[in-house]
Design a protein around this motif. Structure first.
Motif, PDB file in Angstrom:
ATOM      1  N   MET A   1      29.241  34.334  39.221  1.00 42.99           N
ATOM      2  CA  MET A   1      30.396  34.865  39.932  1.00 42.99           C
ATOM      3  C   MET A   1      31.591  33.930  39.764  1.00 42.99           C
ATOM      4  SD  MET A   1      30.741  35.749  43.974  1.00 42.99           S
ATOM      5  CE  MET A   1      30.889  37.480  44.208  1.00 42.99           C
ATOM      6  N   SER A   2      32.806  34.491  39.572  1.00 44.34           N
ATOM      7  CA  SER A   2      34.013  33.699  39.353  1.00 44.34           C
ATOM      8  C   SER A   2      34.432  32.976  40.632  1.00 44.34           C
ATOM      9  CB  SER A   2      35.155  34.598  38.889  1.00 44.34           C
ATOM     10  OG  SER A   2      34.826  35.229  37.670  1.00 44.34           O
ATOM     11  N   GLU A   3      34.876  31.733  40.460  1.00 39.68           N
ATOM     12  CA  GLU A   3      35.378  30.968  41.601  1.00 39.68           C
ATOM     13  C   GLU A   3      36.782  31.435  41.973  1.00 39.68           C
ATOM     14  OE1 GLU A   3      35.008  26.608  41.693  1.00 39.68           O
ATOM     15  OE2 GLU A   3      34.082  26.794  39.714  1.00 39.68           O
ATOM     16  N   PRO A   4      37.064  31.549  43.273  1.00 39.18           N
ATOM     17  CA  PRO A   4      38.420  31.928  43.681  1.00 39.18           C
ATOM     18  C   PRO A   4      39.401  30.759  43.525  1.00 39.18           C
ATOM     19  CG  PRO A   4      37.025  31.632  45.612  1.00 39.18           C
ATOM     20  CD  PRO A   4      36.139  31.484  44.418  1.00 39.18           C
ATOM     21  N   LEU A   5      40.390  30.945  42.651  1.00 40.06           N
ATOM     22  CA  LEU A   5      41.432  29.954  42.418  1.00 40.06           C
ATOM     23  C   LEU A   5      42.757  30.553  42.872  1.00 40.06           C
ATOM     24  CD1 LEU A   5      42.729  27.391  41.106  1.00 40.06           C
ATOM     25  CD2 LEU A   5      42.747  28.661  38.952  1.00 40.06           C
ATOM     26  N   VAL A   6      43.403  29.896  43.828  1.00 34.54           N
ATOM     27  CA  VAL A   6      44.666  30.394  44.368  1.00 34.54           C
ATOM     28  C   VAL A   6      45.797  29.458  43.943  1.00 34.54           C
ATOM     29  CG1 VAL A   6      45.973  30.951  46.455  1.00 34.54           C
ATOM     30  CG2 VAL A   6      43.525  31.481  46.332  1.00 34.54           C
ATOM     31  N   ILE A   7      46.868  30.038  43.408  1.00 31.65           N
ATOM     32  CA  ILE A   7      48.053  29.285  43.014  1.00 31.65           C
ATOM     33  C   ILE A   7      49.198  29.690  43.931  1.00 31.65           C
ATOM     34  CG2 ILE A   7      49.686  28.779  41.165  1.00 31.65           C
ATOM     35  CD1 ILE A   7      47.503  29.674  39.173  1.00 31.65           C
ATOM     36  N   VAL A   8      49.768  28.722  44.630  1.00 35.14           N
ATOM     37  CA  VAL A   8      50.900  29.001  45.516  1.00 35.14           C
ATOM     38  C   VAL A   8      52.183  28.689  44.756  1.00 35.14           C
ATOM     39  CG1 VAL A   8      51.995  28.535  47.729  1.00 35.14           C
ATOM     40  CG2 VAL A   8      49.507  28.359  47.509  1.00 35.14           C
ATOM     41  N   GLY A   9      52.955  29.731  44.482  1.00 39.94           N
ATOM     42  CA  GLY A   9      54.155  29.586  43.673  1.00 39.94           C
ATOM     43  C   GLY A   9      54.044  30.471  42.452  1.00 39.94           C
ATOM     44  N   ASN A  10      55.115  31.175  42.149  1.00 40.45           N
ATOM     45  CA  ASN A  10      55.088  32.102  41.018  1.00 40.45           C
ATOM     46  C   ASN A  10      56.262  31.823  40.084  1.00 40.45           C
ATOM     47  OD1 ASN A  10      54.270  34.259  39.427  1.00 40.45           O
ATOM     48  ND2 ASN A  10      55.518  35.734  40.554  1.00 40.45           N
ATOM     49  N   GLY A  27      37.437  33.828  32.640  1.00 37.37           N
ATOM     50  CA  GLY A  27      36.257  34.330  33.333  1.00 37.37           C
ATOM     51  C   GLY A  27      35.676  33.374  34.350  1.00 37.37           C
ATOM     52  N   ARG A  28      36.072  32.096  34.271  1.00 33.87           N
ATOM     53  CA  ARG A  28      35.499  31.125  35.211  1.00 33.87           C
ATOM     54  C   ARG A  28      36.088  31.284  36.606  1.00 33.87           C
ATOM     55  NH1 ARG A  28      34.335  24.721  34.148  1.00 33.87           N
ATOM     56  NH2 ARG A  28      33.863  24.146  36.307  1.00 33.87           N
ATOM     57  N   TYR A  29      37.368  31.704  36.671  1.00 33.64           N
ATOM     58  CA  TYR A  29      38.053  31.804  37.953  1.00 33.64           C
ATOM     59  C   TYR A  29      38.599  33.205  38.206  1.00 33.64           C
ATOM     60  CZ  TYR A  29      38.035  26.683  37.815  1.00 33.64           C
ATOM     61  OH  TYR A  29      37.643  25.373  37.758  1.00 33.64           O
ATOM     62  N   ALA A  30      38.559  33.596  39.468  1.00 33.95           N
ATOM     63  CA  ALA A  30      39.274  34.791  39.925  1.00 33.95           C
ATOM     64  C   ALA A  30      40.601  34.275  40.480  1.00 33.95           C
ATOM     65  CB  ALA A  30      38.482  35.510  41.007  1.00 33.95           C
ATOM     66  N   ILE A  31      41.666  34.511  39.742  1.00 33.00           N
ATOM     67  CA  ILE A  31      42.951  33.872  40.043  1.00 33.00           C
ATOM     68  C   ILE A  31      43.842  34.784  40.879  1.00 33.00           C
ATOM     69  CG2 ILE A  31      45.029  32.837  39.042  1.00 33.00           C
ATOM     70  CD1 ILE A  31      43.387  32.292  36.503  1.00 33.00           C
ATOM     71  N   ASP A  70      46.063  42.286  32.635  1.00 32.14           N
ATOM     72  CA  ASP A  70      45.059  42.180  31.578  1.00 32.14           C
ATOM     73  C   ASP A  70      44.224  40.909  31.699  1.00 32.14           C
ATOM     74  OD1 ASP A  70      46.011  44.542  30.577  1.00 32.14           O
ATOM     75  OD2 ASP A  70      47.151  43.634  28.927  1.00 32.14           O
ATOM     76  N   ARG A  71      44.735  39.910  32.367  1.00 31.43           N
ATOM     77  CA  ARG A  71      44.009  38.658  32.546  1.00 31.43           C
ATOM     78  C   ARG A  71      43.327  38.580  33.909  1.00 31.43           C
ATOM     79  NH1 ARG A  71      47.357  38.759  28.948  1.00 31.43           N
ATOM     80  NH2 ARG A  71      47.354  37.439  27.089  1.00 31.43           N
ATOM     81  N   GLY A  72      43.315  39.694  34.608  1.00 28.94           N
ATOM     82  CA  GLY A  72      42.600  39.775  35.873  1.00 28.94           C
ATOM     83  C   GLY A  72      43.232  39.010  37.007  1.00 28.94           C
ATOM     84  N   VAL A  73      44.521  38.743  36.898  1.00 26.32           N
ATOM     85  CA  VAL A  73      45.215  37.957  37.933  1.00 26.32           C
ATOM     86  C   VAL A  73      45.721  38.871  39.034  1.00 26.32           C
ATOM     87  CG1 VAL A  73      47.143  36.405  38.408  1.00 26.32           C
ATOM     88  CG2 VAL A  73      45.912  36.241  36.229  1.00 26.32           C
ATOM     89  N   THR A  74      45.432  38.498  40.275  1.00 25.90           N
ATOM     90  CA  THR A  74      45.987  39.194  41.430  1.00 25.90           C
ATOM     91  C   THR A  74      47.348  38.581  41.751  1.00 25.90           C
ATOM     92  OG1 THR A  74      43.787  39.636  42.352  1.00 25.90           O
ATOM     93  CG2 THR A  74      45.657  39.770  43.864  1.00 25.90           C
ATOM     94  N   LEU A  75      48.390  39.393  41.635  1.00 27.32           N
ATOM     95  CA  LEU A  75      49.749  38.921  41.900  1.00 27.32           C
ATOM     96  C   LEU A  75      50.209  39.393  43.269  1.00 27.32           C
ATOM     97  CD1 LEU A  75      52.061  39.366  38.772  1.00 27.32           C
ATOM     98  CD2 LEU A  75      51.474  37.252  39.937  1.00 27.32           C
ATOM     99  N   LYS A  76      50.662  38.453  44.080  1.00 26.57           N
ATOM    100  CA  LYS A  76      51.221  38.814  45.379  1.00 26.57           C
ATOM    101  C   LYS A  76      52.580  38.142  45.469  1.00 26.57           C
ATOM    102  CE  LYS A  76      48.328  38.976  48.916  1.00 26.57           C
ATOM    103  NZ  LYS A  76      48.014  40.413  49.044  1.00 26.57           N
ATOM    104  N   HIS A 301      41.327  20.323  32.787  1.00 21.55           N
ATOM    105  CA  HIS A 301      40.511  19.725  33.847  1.00 21.55           C
ATOM    106  C   HIS A 301      39.741  20.799  34.612  1.00 21.55           C
ATOM    107  CE1 HIS A 301      39.344  16.870  36.936  1.00 21.55           C
ATOM    108  NE2 HIS A 301      39.827  17.678  37.868  1.00 21.55           N
ATOM    109  N   LEU A 302      40.404  21.899  34.952  1.00 22.00           N
ATOM    110  CA  LEU A 302      39.739  22.976  35.683  1.00 22.00           C
ATOM    111  C   LEU A 302      38.690  23.677  34.832  1.00 22.00           C
ATOM    112  CD1 LEU A 302      42.823  24.520  37.549  1.00 22.00           C
ATOM    113  CD2 LEU A 302      40.945  23.213  38.567  1.00 22.00           C
ATOM    114  N   ALA A 303      38.836  23.593  33.516  1.00 19.40           N
ATOM    115  CA  ALA A 303      37.841  24.190  32.604  1.00 19.40           C
ATOM    116  C   ALA A 303      36.642  23.271  32.419  1.00 19.40           C
ATOM    117  CB  ALA A 303      38.483  24.487  31.259  1.00 19.40           C
ATOM    118  N   GLY A 304      36.695  22.076  33.016  1.00 21.27           N
ATOM    119  CA  GLY A 304      35.573  21.156  32.914  1.00 21.27           C
ATOM    120  C   GLY A 304      35.672  20.187  31.756  1.00 21.27           C
ATOM    121  N   ASN A 305      36.819  20.148  31.099  1.00 21.32           N
ATOM    122  CA  ASN A 305      37.016  19.254  29.967  1.00 21.32           C
ATOM    123  C   ASN A 305      37.660  17.950  30.426  1.00 21.32           C
ATOM    124  OD1 ASN A 305      36.091  21.310  28.214  1.00 21.32           O
ATOM    125  ND2 ASN A 305      38.141  22.220  28.185  1.00 21.32           N
TER     126      ASN A 305
END
Length: 405
Positions: A1-10, A27-31, A70-76, A301-305
């Protein structure tokens, strides 16, 4: 299951981070991206072009809605984040349900400064920072209002140029003895002033604002030396302040900006910051290129590299008030450094290269900036320039040809 990643700021930093994550951690994160401006992310650098009528507002959008979808990003967008609950890993949004996160990225940008002078709260006093400001300034220009712009840095020059191009009479006043003092040496700044004035903008330097005059609506600007400039509107463009309140209220360490380490992480695990709101090794960059470098490192870094951010070579490469301007590195020539200067005021061109220990360490260009990125690469890579020293002032083509020969 994808980890929820929230970005504040657009803004630009957030958009680049999503782009980089799509390449390295698909696919690693639900953004989810939360932005307070009621529109898609756009290129803030081009706001003056919109103000000047050279570009349509929709043309500066960084990506269409379909790209995010297309990248599965939820935009608010048009939403304001009000609180970070660190313990519950929850972001609260005004008027909406909270969002849970596994990782949180703060890309909250910055806000324009308003000078603390009498009259600053009068009607008709504005700032120039986002697309909503552009709409307001366009209305001023359409009415041919007399406008005073306070601030001779990037923001002030862009506001002055856009307003003048749109038809408003503009006076630009600046506290310092030259324009863009952080990016240009004195000869370059003098040339820029001449070129700006040729566009019909009055420029007053060493001009310290004492107060704004008016009963309920601004009518003029008084300087410390007693001069008064009539104005129907005043634009503050005298600097920015990182937006740190959300982090500070959550107990996250803040100095001038949100304090981050070489992994872009704050003092709280799994909460990161980048762009104008972030402070790395005591520096708040406030520029696009460092934000993009930070986004690249954070995505890795978030990709584990393994990836670390060690800071950026500060560079400015823009059209300022319709004039091409570039500066990078240490262009003031410290002790032991040598300079090569080419100046052609009539043609509106100035070029200064700073060399130390056989390497290019700084550059300033006004008017002709076609080789700017090549100079920047030489500064960043610290490539020896002994073989091309005699030709590099005249551009990449000649220098590379002579090196090959």
């Amino acid at each position: 299951m994808s980890e929820p990643l929230v970005i504040v700021g657009n803004g630009m930093a957030a958009a680049r981070l999503v782009d980089e994550l799509a390449k390295s951690a698909l696919g690693r994160y639900a953004i989810a991206v939360i932005g307070d401006e009621p529109r898609l992310a756009y290129n803030r650098v081009l706001l003056s072009s919109v103000l000047a009528g050279e570009t349509a507002s929709h043309e500066i959008e960084l990506r269409p809605a379909s790209w995010w979808r297309d990248r599965g990003v939820t935009l608010k967008y048009g939403c304001v984040a009000t609180e970070i609950d660190v313990g519950r890993r929850e972001l609260k949004i005004a008027g909406e349900e909270s969002l849970m996160f596994s990782k949180l990225v703060l890309a909250t940008g910055s806000a324009p400064l308003r000078l603390n002078v009498p009259g600053a709260g009068l009607a008709g006093v504005h700032t120039f920072r986002d697309s909503r400001d552009v709409d307001l300034l366009l209305a001023l220009a359409a009415q041919k209002k007399r406008v005073v712009v306070i601030g001779g840095g990037l923001l002030g020059l862009e506001a002055a140029y856009g307003l003048a191009k749109a038809g408003a009479p503009v006076t630009l006043i600046h506290l310092m003895d030259r324009l863009m003092e952080r990016q240009l040496d004195l000869p370059a700044a003098d040339l820029l002033k001449t070129l700006v004035e040729r566009k019909g903008i009055e420029v007053l330097l060493s001009a310290n604002t004492a107060r704004l005059h008016g009963e309920t609506f601004v009518e003029g600007v008084e300087l410390v030396d007693g001069r008064r400039i009539d104005a129907d509107a005043v634009i503050f463009a005298a600097g920015i302040r990182p937006n740190t309140a959300l982090a500070k209220d959550a107990g996250i360490s803040v100095n001038r900006g949100i304090v981050i380490d070489d992994h872009l992480q704050t003092g709280v695990a799994d909460i990161f910051a980048l762009g104008e709101c972030a402070e790395h090794r005591g520096i708040c960059y406030g520029l696009v290129d460092p934000a993009y470098e930070q986004a690249r490192v954070l995505a890795q870094h978030l990709a584990g590299n393994s990836a670390c951010y060690s800071g950026s070579v500060v560079a400015t490469n823009l059209k300022v008030s319709g004039v091409a301007v570039f500066s990078a590195g240490d262009f003031n020539a410290d002790d032991g450094a040598e300079t090569i200067v080419l100046s052609d005021t009539r043609r509106g061109a100035y070029k200064k290269l700073v060399i130390a220990n056989g390497r290019l360490t700084g550059a300033v260009l006004v008017g002709d900036t076609q080789d700017a990125l090549w100079y920047l690469d030489l500064i960043r890579t610290r490539k020896p320039i002994v073989k091309i020293r005699g030709d590099m002032m005249f551009g990449r083509s000649l220098a590379v040809s002579s090196e090959a020969a």
